[in-house]
Structure formats: structure tokens, C-alpha cells
Scaffold this motif. Structure first.
Motif, mmCIF file in Angstrom:
data_model
loop_
_atom_site.group_PDB
_atom_site.id
_atom_site.type_symbol
_atom_site.label_atom_id
_atom_site.label_comp_id
_atom_site.label_asym_id
_atom_site.label_seq_id
_atom_site.Cartn_x
_atom_site.Cartn_y
_atom_site.Cartn_z
ATOM 1 N N SER A 22 -23.985 -2.687 41.371
ATOM 2 C CA SER A 22 -24.623 -3.150 42.606
ATOM 3 C C SER A 22 -24.846 -2.000 43.572
ATOM 4 C CB SER A 22 -23.759 -4.238 43.254
ATOM 5 O OG SER A 22 -24.315 -4.643 44.500
ATOM 6 N N HIS A 33 -27.597 0.220 42.231
ATOM 7 C CA HIS A 33 -28.876 -0.472 42.353
ATOM 8 C C HIS A 33 -29.380 -0.438 43.784
ATOM 9 C CE1 HIS A 33 -31.542 -4.001 42.873
ATOM 10 N NE2 HIS A 33 -31.980 -3.654 41.676
ATOM 11 N N TYR A 34 -28.472 -0.604 44.724
ATOM 12 C CA TYR A 34 -28.849 -0.541 46.139
ATOM 13 C C TYR A 34 -29.401 0.844 46.487
ATOM 14 C CZ TYR A 34 -28.132 0.053 51.170
ATOM 15 O OH TYR A 34 -28.295 0.355 52.497
ATOM 16 N N ALA A 39 -30.777 2.962 44.460
ATOM 17 C CA ALA A 39 -32.082 3.124 43.805
ATOM 18 C C ALA A 39 -33.162 2.325 44.529
ATOM 19 C CB ALA A 39 -31.977 2.682 42.348
ATOM 20 N N TRP A 40 -32.789 1.136 45.019
ATOM 21 C CA TRP A 40 -33.754 0.289 45.734
ATOM 22 C C TRP A 40 -34.273 0.967 46.994
ATOM 23 C CZ3 TRP A 40 -32.823 -1.952 50.641
ATOM 24 C CH2 TRP A 40 -33.843 -2.799 51.104
ATOM 25 N N LEU A 41 -33.399 1.678 47.695
ATOM 26 C CA LEU A 41 -33.822 2.371 48.912
ATOM 27 C C LEU A 41 -34.967 3.346 48.635
ATOM 28 C CD1 LEU A 41 -30.375 3.192 50.583
ATOM 29 C CD2 LEU A 41 -32.025 1.470 51.311
ATOM 30 N N ARG A 42 -34.990 3.903 47.450
ATOM 31 C CA ARG A 42 -36.030 4.873 47.096
ATOM 32 C C ARG A 42 -37.352 4.226 46.714
ATOM 33 N NH1 ARG A 42 -31.240 6.978 46.578
ATOM 34 N NH2 ARG A 42 -30.910 9.227 46.753
ATOM 35 N N THR A 43 -37.353 2.904 46.573
ATOM 36 C CA THR A 43 -38.582 2.207 46.195
ATOM 37 C C THR A 43 -39.244 1.479 47.359
ATOM 38 O OG1 THR A 43 -37.397 0.156 45.599
ATOM 39 C CG2 THR A 43 -37.623 1.848 43.885
ATOM 40 N N ILE A 44 -38.618 1.523 48.544
ATOM 41 C CA ILE A 44 -39.202 0.838 49.704
ATOM 42 C C ILE A 44 -40.545 1.490 50.063
ATOM 43 C CG2 ILE A 44 -38.893 0.280 52.142
ATOM 44 C CD1 ILE A 44 -35.904 0.291 51.700
ATOM 45 N N ASP A 102 -42.949 2.251 48.262
ATOM 46 C CA ASP A 102 -43.326 3.342 47.355
ATOM 47 C C ASP A 102 -44.809 3.300 46.988
ATOM 48 O OD1 ASP A 102 -43.133 1.058 45.878
ATOM 49 O OD2 ASP A 102 -41.967 1.928 44.240
ATOM 50 N N HIS A 146 -42.490 7.486 45.719
ATOM 51 C CA HIS A 146 -41.064 7.311 45.440
ATOM 52 C C HIS A 146 -40.235 8.143 46.426
ATOM 53 C CE1 HIS A 146 -37.645 6.171 43.019
ATOM 54 N NE2 HIS A 146 -37.232 7.422 42.991
ATOM 55 N N SER A 147 -39.285 7.498 47.083
ATOM 56 C CA SER A 147 -38.396 8.111 48.083
ATOM 57 C C SER A 147 -39.128 8.505 49.366
ATOM 58 C CB SER A 147 -37.665 9.341 47.522
ATOM 59 O OG SER A 147 -36.801 8.972 46.462
#
Length: 232
Positions: free
Chosen positions: A53, A56-57, A59-64, A66, A71-72
């Protein structure tokens, strides 16, 4: 016509040069930084859910956003905004301090205790400690250069490897306590302007202290859980 000219909004240069304008800049940048600190703390608490978790969190921050920023890209926009806020906050604090000293050209024979106690007396060096820690934090968990594990994407393992080292936990603890003192004094200074009565001042002090304690406890929960073996 003259009335319209008087009621026109202040120009940016006037905002920057006036005491009121500089205090407004400090308040706005301070609020933005405080919101980031709280959001970052809440994200850190995902460490207690599971390693998957937490990773994943991160990694998710880098897809906001995108699809728009790449990316990032969102994180770099956020980092740039944070740097701007930190610089403006520090510069206006220094300018206001110099202006306050200039307004009292004659030093007091006996300097009284600084209002706000320990937190007020340590605002200056506390800010320096935080600035140095941010540089270390970026090299540790963002770029991985100073992390004992340093595996890209393995955020949970990188954090755990950090806090298994007593000196890293000690440095982190000192930085978080300095952050709490900074928040306590800064928030109290901002809130006390809402009222001058004794009750209002006590409420402001209570709110500022409460927020600082929550932030300190939230940030230190992860390293102390690793050190004590409760997590990690």
C-alpha cells in the motif's frame, strides 16, 4: 476620481515593500507549507497499512495529471511551488526582523524573555535546521543517493532501512521537533491577530500547540515503530 484611486488594490511592489504586505506573504506561504506538511504526514501513515500500500501510494503520486504534465510532472510542479514558498517565507521573515530591529535603534539594557518561549527563541536556527534536513531528505528518499537501501520504487524498504540506523532516527527526530516548534510559534503568531482578549490568546495558543503536537506525533510514529520493531 481621487476616491477610486485610493480604493484601488495595492501594486505587487507595494505589497512586497510594506510591512502589512510582507506579513500577508508570510501568512499565505506559511499556510501552503503547513497544508503540505499535514498532507505529507497523512501519506506517511500509509506505512502502517502494508508495504504494498505504501509503495503503491508513492507510485500513484507520480501519476497525478501525468496526461498533462508527464510522469512525475505534478511532483515537480509541487516541489517548485514549495521551494518558492520556502524562499519567500524565509526572505520576508528576515526583512521583517530587520525592520523590527530598525524600529528599536536603542537596545534595551536588559533583554526580556522572547514572547512565545522556547519556540520563539529557536525560530531562526530551527529554520536553518529544517532547510538542511530538506536537502538531506531529498538526497535520501527522493534520489536515493544517501539511502542505505536506495532501491527505486521500494519506498517502504527504503524508509525501513533508514530508521533501523539510530543516527538517522535521531536526525529525523530533531528535525521533526524543530518543525513542531516552528509550526507552534508561527501558527500562534497568525492566530493571535484574531483577538487580543485573554480567552482568544489562550485559544490560539491551544490550537497552535495542538497542531504542532499532532504533526510531531504523526511524523515520529513511523521511525519509532521501526526502531521498536512494531513495524517494518
Amino acid at each position: 476620481m481621487a476616491l477610486l484611486e485610493r480604493s484601488s488594490p495595492p501594486r505587487p511592489r507595494g505589497l512586497w515593500s510594506s510591512t502589512v504586505g510582507q506579513k500577508a506573504i508570510m501568512a499565505v506561504t506559511g499556510l501552503f507549507l503547513l497544508l503540505f506538511v499535514i498532507a505529507h504526514m497523512l501519506g506517511n501513515l500509509k506505512f502502517f497499512v502494508s508495504a504494498a500500500s505504501f509503495d503503491h501510494y508513492a507510485a500513484w503520486l507520480r501519476t497525478i495529471l501525468d496526461s498533462v504534465l508527464g510522469h512525475s510532472g505534478f511532483l515537480w510542479v509541487l516541489r517548485t511551488g514549495l521551494v518558492v514558498c520556502v524562499v519567500l517565507h524565509a526572505v520576508t521573515a528576515a526583512r521583517l526582523a530587520r525592520r523590527a530591529r530598525a524600529a528599536r535603534p536603542v537596545r534595551y539594557a536588559h533583554r526580556g524573555r522572547v514572547q512565545g518561549g522556547y519556540a520563539a527563541r529557536t525560530m531562526r536556527w530551527g529554520g536553518v535546521i529544517l532547510a538542511l534536513f530538506v536537502v538531506y531528505h531529498v538526497l535520501d528518499l527522493t534520489t536515493g543517493h544517501l539511502n542505505p537501501n536506495g532501491v527505486p520504487g521500494a519506498v517502504h524498504d527504503n524508509v525501513t532501512a533508514d530508521f533501523r540506523l539510530w543516527y538517522v532516527t535521531l536526525v529525523y527526530t530533531l528535525a521533526v521537533v524543530a518543525l513542531g516548534c516552528h509550526i507552534r510559534h508561527g501558527l500562534w503568531s497568525a492566530l493571535q491577530s484574531l483577538g487580543s482578549s485573554g480567552a482568544a490568546r489562550r485559544t490560539a495558543q491551544g490550537v497552535a500547540l495542538g497542531v504542532a503536537v499532532v504533526v510531531i506525533a504523526g511524523y515520529l510514529s513511523v521511525p519509532f515503530a521501526v526502531v521498536t520493531g512494531l513495524a517494518g
